[in-house]
Design a protein around this motif. Structure first.
Motif: not given
Length: 271
Positions: A120-144
């Protein structure tokens, strides 16, 4: 920003306290509480190490992810502890035997739960743009943190169960007795309500359909955005120097303003 981080840290501590209290009231065994509580710092410290490797900072988004991860990282451990406690309380197994038996029953479900959450969380890390940067940190933190919690549930938690768990004796605590009575009443009410609803399946489906339609209409008509309107992820500033100011002087002033902004907002990695 510093006030926001302070608020998130306070929420972090309160979340840990609430999780511990809930586990204590339901399992009513301090030994069973200690085991999931150990998994929280172990999983989160490992997550912080991975965040360091990925270049993430402690900002509002990563701390928010860690706050949500607290409830996630204890889920697997609670399932293992509850099953071990059930087997030990029956008095037919030692804590070590109960831990082995529980892992034979729960290894598959624990692995499946971890994989589902990561999917659920890992694919959101591949969103582009500034929103993707925000999703990346948030989603990968939970996934890890989820991955480490699953690893702990398969290794550390059953080992602690074998060491710490003891058969639970009848409780004499007034709080526990009051909670058990209230829980039993709520459970009986729930069972009676479900039984009545099953006797009127047509009406139940009609009500469910009406509620679902109302929720869908409300969801479609509501405005949506990942960030609040007042936070667009950028700054607009107007700098006016005396007439005839050189380009070099203008650049120095602009750079000084950027440095001041970075002191408070650089944790979001916008610059």
């Amino acid at each position: 920003m510093r006030e926001s981080l302070s608020d998130v840290l306070t929420t972090f501590l309160l979340t840990t306290l609430i999780v511990m209290t809930v586990i204590l009231f339901f399992l009513q065994n301090w030994r069973a509480v200690v085991i999931p509580m150990i998994t929280i710092p172990v999983s989160l410290i490992a997550t912080l190490a991975v965040m360091k490797l990925m270049g993430f900072t402690l900002n509002t988004l990563t701390l928010f992810g860690l706050v949500l991860a607290i409830a996630i990282v204890v889920d697997d451990a609670i399932v293992v502890v509850e099953d071990c406690s059930r087997l030990v309380d029956k008095g037919i197994m030692t804590p070590r035997q109960a831990a082995v038996k529980a892992m034979q029953e729960l290894t598959g479900p624990v692995v499946g739960e971890v994989l589902v959450l990561m999917a659920v969380f890992i694919p959101t890390a591949f969103i582009s743009g500034i929103t993707g940067e925000l999703y990346k940190q948030f989603a990968l933190t939970i996934a890890v943190s989820t991955a480490f919690s699953g690893f702990n549930a398969l290794t550390l938690t059953p080992a602690l169960c074998a060491l710490f768990l003891r058969p639970l004796k009848p409780t004499k605590n007034i709080l526990y007795k009051s909670f058990n009575k209230g829980f039993d009443r709520a459970l009986n009410l729930y069972e009676k309500t479900i039984a009545r609803l099953l006797c009127h399946s047509g009406l139940t489906l009609a009500v469910y359909g009406a509620v679902s339609a109302a929720a869908l209409i409300w969801f479609v008509n509501r405005p949506s955005s990942y960030l609040p309107e007042e936070d667009m992820g950028y700054f607009m500033a107007s700098v006016q120097l005396p007439t005839g100011a050189s380009m070099e002087r203008t650049e120095k002033v602009v750079n000084a303003i950027c440095d001041e902004i970075k002191k408070y907002y650089c944790p979001l990695n916008f610059f």
